[in-house]
Design a protein around this motif. Structure first.
Motif, short mmCIF file in Angstrom:
data_model
loop_
_atom_site.label_atom_id
_atom_site.label_comp_id
_atom_site.label_asym_id
_atom_site.label_seq_id
_atom_site.Cartn_x
_atom_site.Cartn_y
_atom_site.Cartn_z
N UNK A 39 -75.08 -108.22 -9.14
CA UNK A 39 -73.85 -107.59 -9.62
C UNK A 39 -73.38 -108.27 -10.91
N UNK A 40 -73.08 -107.46 -11.92
CA UNK A 40 -72.59 -107.97 -13.20
C UNK A 40 -71.10 -107.70 -13.32
N UNK A 46 -76.20 -99.41 -7.52
CA UNK A 46 -77.23 -98.56 -8.09
C UNK A 46 -76.87 -98.04 -9.47
N UNK A 47 -75.59 -97.86 -9.74
CA UNK A 47 -75.17 -97.28 -11.02
C UNK A 47 -75.12 -98.30 -12.15
N UNK A 48 -75.27 -99.58 -11.84
CA UNK A 48 -75.22 -100.61 -12.87
C UNK A 48 -76.65 -100.93 -13.29
N UNK A 49 -76.99 -100.65 -14.53
CA UNK A 49 -78.39 -100.68 -14.94
C UNK A 49 -78.70 -101.68 -16.05
N UNK A 50 -77.78 -102.59 -16.37
CA UNK A 50 -78.10 -103.59 -17.38
C UNK A 50 -79.29 -104.43 -16.90
N UNK A 51 -80.13 -104.81 -17.84
CA UNK A 51 -81.42 -105.39 -17.46
C UNK A 51 -81.41 -106.91 -17.32
N UNK A 52 -80.39 -107.58 -17.82
CA UNK A 52 -80.42 -109.04 -17.83
C UNK A 52 -79.97 -109.69 -16.55
N UNK A 108 -68.02 -96.58 -10.03
CA UNK A 108 -69.11 -95.91 -10.75
C UNK A 108 -68.59 -95.00 -11.86
N UNK A 109 -67.36 -94.52 -11.73
CA UNK A 109 -66.87 -93.50 -12.66
C UNK A 109 -66.99 -93.90 -14.13
N UNK A 110 -66.58 -95.10 -14.54
CA UNK A 110 -66.72 -95.45 -15.96
C UNK A 110 -68.16 -95.45 -16.43
#
Length: 445
Positions: free
Chosen positions: A336-337, A326-332, A394-396
């Protein structure tokens, strides 16, 4: 059971080139001499050449554990320098006005603890933090000399003793036994030396728990991860990977879903392309950089994406199977990135390691994202125990764009249709994530 197809874009993560592009050059390349003296008197006395630093091209090879023993096994992500002059040696030579000895195993030839702590803003934290914290190192097979080699490393750099006797070091098999250990393997022993040395370099006051899996299968390595957590480790470093598979979601829930534990995983050494378990949504995927000292840079160091060739460099990419956290929000990337953060991995700017099992006992320089994963595990340990129920990956992201991270904005690890998947830029990118540590703020809950 995983299957592996060499050089397939989705499967090449498990396979390592045995030599770098640089390694294809002759290891006996002539020394390049500069700055020769010139005639300086009216009597035309013969010129006397002045000693100046001379260098040879750095060559390296993948460690034996980078080639899986059995079908379905995972591979370590480490490479060992075999000749030439590393960035560290060049710096030392320039200061001393001497010619480096390429391949000299009697003297450290890569970055040591003070270099890494300085580069990542950890000097004061490393001196005072980490007491009582345990970093678990998960690898396959046994290194009979692990404790003795670690003692050599720590003694040379002035770090306090970390032994079984004083309670700082502990080695167990994947079931937790201190006596029933796997068979020894010289390739994985090199990986183990690299991992425990990097954990020590970053967090000198931390305890080290080495958990040795019976083999390099995902099932055994995953069991070792669970055992590390069971034994109380809040930081677990994993420097191995392989091709993604449809079983990864099952592996996620079986081995890596440990809230309140910082689990770091190397992103891979085969350049652009996703690997597992770096693709797990529950881990911190760690990419690799080229780290160079620079008097003109404000921090005294510069970094770029580690890439040697189209098949060697830090891994990155969009997972084919693992769900996006949920914390990773890149759009491409809809899944999982990889990666989240990064640290030094280029063998030409590699780290110093002491190893003796199956090789000539002495100092070696290593690279690969096997170096960056335990470095980041050490940073998490310096930052303190993760908050209960949280996923430290998620911390970074919470600190994204802040001065707590060094944004790496140059370099690439291959070609890709979506630029940031393989090319560094301002803000988030695949090869280096949000960047490298600058202190601890990006690694706290």
């Amino acid at each position: 059971m995983r299957t592996t197809t060499p050089n397939s874009p989705t499967h090449r993560g498990r396979w390592r080139r045995l030599t770098s592009t640089a390694a294809t050059a002759a290891a006996t390349a002539a020394l390049v001499l500069t700055g020769l003296g010139s005639a300086g008197t009216a009597t035309a006395a013969p010129a006397t050449p002045q000693k100046t630093p001379a260098t040879t091209k750095v060559t390296w090879t993948a460690t034996p554990c980078a080639t899986p023993k059995h079908k379905g096994d995972l591979a370590c992500n480490s490479v060992r320098v075999t000749g030439g002059t590393t960035a560290f040696e060049k710096q030392r030579a320039a200061k001393a006005g001497i010619t480096p000895k390429a391949g000299d195993a009697t003297t450290p030839s890569g970055y040591g603890p003070s270099d890494l702590q300085n580069a990542y803003g950890l000097t004061s934290a490393a001196a005072s933090n980490g007491s009582g914290e345990t970093i678990a190192i998960v690898d396959a097979y046994d290194d009979p000399n692990a404790e003795a080699d670690l003692a050599k490393y720590r003694s040379h750099y002035g770090l306090s003793a970390c032994t079984t006797a004083n309670g700082c070091f502990k080695k167990v098999g994947q079931t937790g036994s201190t006596t029933s250990l796997p068979s020894a393997d010289s390739g994985w022993a090199q990986e183990i030396s690299l991992d425990v040395d990097m954990a020590s370099a970053t967090c000198p006051n931390c305890n080290i728990l080495l958990v040795e899996a019976s083999s390099a299968s995902m099932e055994n390595l995953g069991t070792a991860v669970n055992e590390a957590v069971k034994l109380g480790a809040k930081y677990v470093s994993n420097s191995y990977g392989g091709s993604e598979s449809s079983s990864d979601a099952s592996y996620d829930s079986s081995y890596f879903n440990h809230p309140g534990v910082a689990i770091t995983v190397s992103a891979g050494d085969s350049a652009y392309g996703a690997e597992y378990p770096a693709a797990s949504r529950y881990v911190t995927a760690v990419g690799g950089t080229k780290l160079s000292s620079s008097s003109s840079a404000s921090r005294g160091w510069t970094e770029s994406v580690w890439k040697t060739s189209s098949t060697e460099g830090t891994g990155s990419g969009c997972s084919s199977y693992d769900a996006k956290p949920s914390w990773q929000t890149d759009s491409g990337c809809g899944k999982r990135m990889i990666a989240d953060v990064s640290a030094v991995a280029d063998p030409a700017t590699g780290v110093s390691v002491y190893d003796s099992y199956g090789v000539t006992a002495g100092w070696y320089t290593f690279g690969g994202t096997s170096a960056s994963a335990p470095i980041i595990a050490g940073v998490y340990a310096l930052a303190g125990t993760p908050s209960s129920g949280s996923y430290p990956a998620q911390y970074p992201y919470n600190a994204a764009g802040s001065s707590a991270l060094n944004d790496v904005t140059s370099g690439n690890n291959g070609t890709c249709s979506t630029s940031y998947f393989c090319t560094a830029g301002s803000g988030y990118d695949g090869p280096t994530g949000w960047g490298t540590p600058q202190g601890l703020a990006a690694f706290t809950g």
